[in-house]
Write a protein that holds these residues in place. Sequence first.
Motif, PDB file in Angstrom:
ATOM      1  N   ARG A  82       2.303   6.003  -7.205  1.00 32.51           N
ATOM      2  CA  ARG A  82       1.153   6.757  -7.751  1.00 32.51           C
ATOM      3  C   ARG A  82       1.397   8.260  -7.662  1.00 32.51           C
ATOM      4  O   ARG A  82       1.020   9.005  -8.552  1.00 32.51           O
ATOM      5  N   ARG A  87       1.301  10.699 -10.745  1.00 35.45           N
ATOM      6  CA  ARG A  87       0.409  11.878 -10.787  1.00 35.45           C
ATOM      7  C   ARG A  87       1.182  13.090 -11.319  1.00 35.45           C
ATOM      8  O   ARG A  87       0.707  13.818 -12.171  1.00 35.45           O
ATOM      9  N   THR A 104      -1.195  -0.420  -9.771  1.00 36.81           N
ATOM     10  CA  THR A 104      -0.233   0.675  -9.952  1.00 36.81           C
ATOM     11  C   THR A 104       0.677   0.425 -11.157  1.00 36.81           C
ATOM     12  O   THR A 104       0.998   1.344 -11.916  1.00 36.81           O
ATOM     13  N   LYS A 125      -9.535  -0.313 -11.059  1.00 32.76           N
ATOM     14  CA  LYS A 125      -8.609   0.172 -12.092  1.00 32.76           C
ATOM     15  C   LYS A 125      -9.080   1.528 -12.611  1.00 32.76           C
ATOM     16  O   LYS A 125      -8.295   2.466 -12.761  1.00 32.76           O
ATOM     17  N   PRO A 179      -2.025  -4.070  -4.101  1.00 37.83           N
ATOM     18  CA  PRO A 179      -2.054  -2.668  -4.550  1.00 37.83           C
ATOM     19  C   PRO A 179      -1.020  -2.347  -5.618  1.00 37.83           C
ATOM     20  O   PRO A 179      -1.170  -1.372  -6.362  1.00 37.83           O
ATOM     21  N   THR A 235       0.852  -1.195   0.000  1.00 36.32           N
ATOM     22  CA  THR A 235       0.000   0.000   0.000  1.00 36.32           C
ATOM     23  C   THR A 235       0.883   1.239   0.000  1.00 36.32           C
ATOM     24  O   THR A 235       0.654   2.191  -0.752  1.00 36.32           O
ATOM     25  N   GLU A 276      -8.205   9.040 -10.700  1.00 40.64           N
ATOM     26  CA  GLU A 276      -7.464   9.778  -9.655  1.00 40.64           C
ATOM     27  C   GLU A 276      -6.141  10.323 -10.187  1.00 40.64           C
ATOM     28  O   GLU A 276      -5.671  11.363  -9.769  1.00 40.64           O
ATOM     29  N   LEU A 277      -5.540   9.583 -11.111  1.00 38.46           N
ATOM     30  CA  LEU A 277      -4.231  10.006 -11.633  1.00 38.46           C
ATOM     31  C   LEU A 277      -4.363  10.998 -12.794  1.00 38.46           C
ATOM     32  O   LEU A 277      -3.356  11.461 -13.325  1.00 38.46           O
ATOM     33  N   LYS A 336     -11.042   3.688 -11.107  1.00 40.89           N
ATOM     34  CA  LYS A 336     -10.968   4.704 -10.037  1.00 40.89           C
ATOM     35  C   LYS A 336      -9.536   5.250  -9.953  1.00 40.89           C
ATOM     36  O   LYS A 336      -9.314   6.460  -9.925  1.00 40.89           O
ATOM     37  N   THR A 337      -8.565   4.352  -9.994  1.00 38.93           N
ATOM     38  CA  THR A 337      -7.164   4.793  -9.912  1.00 38.93           C
ATOM     39  C   THR A 337      -6.799   5.623 -11.134  1.00 38.93           C
ATOM     40  O   THR A 337      -6.141   6.662 -11.013  1.00 38.93           O
ATOM     41  N   MET A 367      -1.060   1.279 -14.303  1.00 38.80           N
ATOM     42  CA  MET A 367      -1.035   2.733 -14.541  1.00 38.80           C
ATOM     43  C   MET A 367       0.336   3.143 -15.091  1.00 38.80           C
ATOM     44  O   MET A 367       0.441   3.965 -15.997  1.00 38.80           O
TER      45      MET A 367
END
Length: 295
Positions: A16, A20, A278, A54, A274, A9, A60-61, A56-57, A281
Amino acid sequence: MAAKIISGTEVAGQIREELRKEVTELKEKHNVIPGLVTILVGENPASISYVTGKQKTAKELGFYSLQDNQPDNITEEVLLGLIDKYNNDPKIHGILVQLPLPKHINETEVLYAINPKKDVDGFHPVNLGKLMIGEADYLPCTPAGVQQLLIRSNVETSGAEVVVVGRSNIVGKPVTNILLQKQKGANATVTICHTGTKDMASHTRRADILIVAAGKPKAITADMVKEGAIVIDVGVNRIGKSESGKAILCGDVDFEAVKEKAGAITPVPGGVGPMTITMLMMNTVKSAKVHAGLV
Ligand code: NAP
């Protein structure tokens, strides 16, 4: 002494944050927005939850993210047509088809239809072949997550005795191939065990780094682990439900006993899990850069 807990995590959170920043920079400097489509066929609850995580992440990014839900009676021809559409969509850099697919659809045909340059899951045979020769563009996400956990926890892999339990195409074989490459974060001596292995404990006990992906709850007990070993537990097993109806998960390693002997260990949940999303992404950002001619 109890083992250090390697928190996926936490490591995933660091990566992440880096992604970002990279996504913001790509937008501001190059007008490039990484685009990911996840195709979900049917209504399998586990698949819905994976795809939702997937998407949602990705949102968020700051990605352009698209979830394409299809009924489970979709024909293979229509599904292949959809993949072709996304292969040719310049806004999409990564295509993920959530597995498993309904029985009437040939999964292999579907995975082969994805343009290898948009195969951010890393399962296309072209990408698996490139991994084999040490020239991978996209590493499969869970094995790549295992490698990142080792690198970012400062575990020396070069010269280490690594034992992998499990030889699946999505975890065991690719993680073996990643760690044996003559590269940074790899260069290990890797042994792979499976149900045909005689006296598995004689192998696991030699491991400086033990990676377990067998899908068998608590298959690795403390007597199978060397004192001070690094233990990465990929397994996710649903062993019941809590009073609130939430799934109770456990790994392939007997965590409570092994943590008293290992040097470091990943928990389940909160270990490799987690990292998988990642890495998806990370692959999508890489694909966006490749498509924009930036790398
Ligand atoms: P899989 O396709 O079922 O493969 C399991 C492998 O383990 C097979 O190679 C099998 O050997 C071997 N195996 C099973 N029991 C064994 C035993 N008692 N001793 C030695 N080898 C044994 O599973 P998978 O897809 O690789 O997944 C493995 C686990 O990782 C599952 O719990 C899965 O849920 C989890 N997983 C987690 C993530 C994540 O993001 N955290 C991602 C993917 C998978 P044979 O080849 O001889 O049958």
